[in-house]
Design a protein around this motif. Structure first.
Motif, PDB file in Angstrom:
ATOM      1  N   ARG A  46       5.976   1.782   1.591  1.00 22.76           N
ATOM      2  CA  ARG A  46       7.421   1.209   2.062  1.00 22.76           C
ATOM      3  C   ARG A  46       7.495   0.377   3.450  1.00 22.76           C
ATOM      4  O   ARG A  46       7.868  -0.608   3.755  1.00 22.76           O
ATOM      5  N   ALA A  50       7.944  -3.451   4.275  1.00 27.37           N
ATOM      6  CA  ALA A  50       9.131  -3.999   5.053  1.00 27.37           C
ATOM      7  C   ALA A  50       8.742  -4.736   6.242  1.00 27.37           C
ATOM      8  O   ALA A  50       9.511  -5.678   6.607  1.00 27.37           O
ATOM      9  N   PRO A  55      13.224  -5.034   5.750  1.00 28.01           N
ATOM     10  CA  PRO A  55      13.850  -3.942   5.162  1.00 28.01           C
ATOM     11  C   PRO A  55      14.510  -3.762   4.095  1.00 28.01           C
ATOM     12  O   PRO A  55      14.486  -3.056   3.266  1.00 28.01           O
ATOM     13  N   GLU A  56      15.607  -4.771   3.926  1.00 27.36           N
ATOM     14  CA  GLU A  56      16.456  -4.944   2.783  1.00 27.36           C
ATOM     15  C   GLU A  56      15.809  -5.309   1.742  1.00 27.36           C
ATOM     16  O   GLU A  56      16.141  -4.757   0.521  1.00 27.36           O
ATOM     17  N   ARG A  57      15.024  -6.309   1.525  1.00 27.33           N
ATOM     18  CA  ARG A  57      14.285  -6.859   0.529  1.00 27.33           C
ATOM     19  C   ARG A  57      13.293  -5.761   0.113  1.00 27.33           C
ATOM     20  O   ARG A  57      13.178  -5.588  -1.270  1.00 27.33           O
ATOM     21  N   SER A  59      13.453  -2.587   0.566  1.00 26.98           N
ATOM     22  CA  SER A  59      14.204  -1.434  -0.138  1.00 26.98           C
ATOM     23  C   SER A  59      14.627  -1.710  -1.607  1.00 26.98           C
ATOM     24  O   SER A  59      14.453  -1.046  -2.546  1.00 26.98           O
ATOM     25  N   HIS A  60      14.917  -3.025  -1.607  1.00 22.34           N
ATOM     26  CA  HIS A  60      15.641  -3.367  -3.112  1.00 22.34           C
ATOM     27  C   HIS A  60      14.333  -3.597  -3.971  1.00 22.34           C
ATOM     28  O   HIS A  60      14.564  -2.838  -5.091  1.00 22.34           O
ATOM     29  N   ASP A  63      13.595   0.111  -5.169  1.00 20.16           N
ATOM     30  CA  ASP A  63      14.659   0.816  -5.888  1.00 20.16           C
ATOM     31  C   ASP A  63      14.286   0.109  -7.388  1.00 20.16           C
ATOM     32  O   ASP A  63      14.561   0.935  -8.238  1.00 20.16           O
TER      33      ASP A  63
END
Length: 123
Positions: A46, A50, A55-57, A59-60, A63
């Motif tokens: 991860r 990242a 980080p956001e993309r 994490s998505h 998930d």
């Protein structure tokens, strides 16, 4: 292909690279390799992704991967083949396939060398 390469078992990095370059239909060892585990953790993967996607993309994307595989990604758990392959594809979307393979190979080599060094130190 050299005779020496046939006389020894492939390393984990060599198996990963073969899995990335050889289509599943041509790889008789694929089912065994898909059960292969590494010292690289989910968190290592991860964090690496990242760095390239943000980080956001990242994490998505993880998930979505977890939901699609009906699993929970434990950050401390070893990364399995499917997760490594997913990470390679995510990084490739940012820097290209060849560079992504290099990033993954270096991550695996770093962790493999660290694990070997730890074993030598423990003895």
């Amino acid at each position: 292909m050299s005779v020496l390469s046939l006389a020894r078992q492939p390393s984990s990095i060599e198996r990963l690279q073969a899995g990335l370059f050889v289509p599943d239909a041509l790889a008789p060892m694929t089912p065994t390799f898909r059960r292969w585990r590494t010292t690289v953790t989910v968190q290592d993967i991860r964090s690496t992704v990242a760095q390239y996607l943000g980080p956001e993309r990242a994490s998505h994307a993880f998930d979505t991967f977890a939901a699609g595989h009906h699993t929970r990604l434990d950050p401390a758990a070893p990364a399995d083949f499917e997760l490594l392959q997913h990470a390679e594809h995510l990084i490739a979307s940012s820097i290209g396939a060849a560079s992504s393979r290099l990033v993954m190979s270096l991550l695996l080599r770093k962790r493999t060398v660290s694990a070997k060094a730890a074993l030598k130190t423990a003895r």
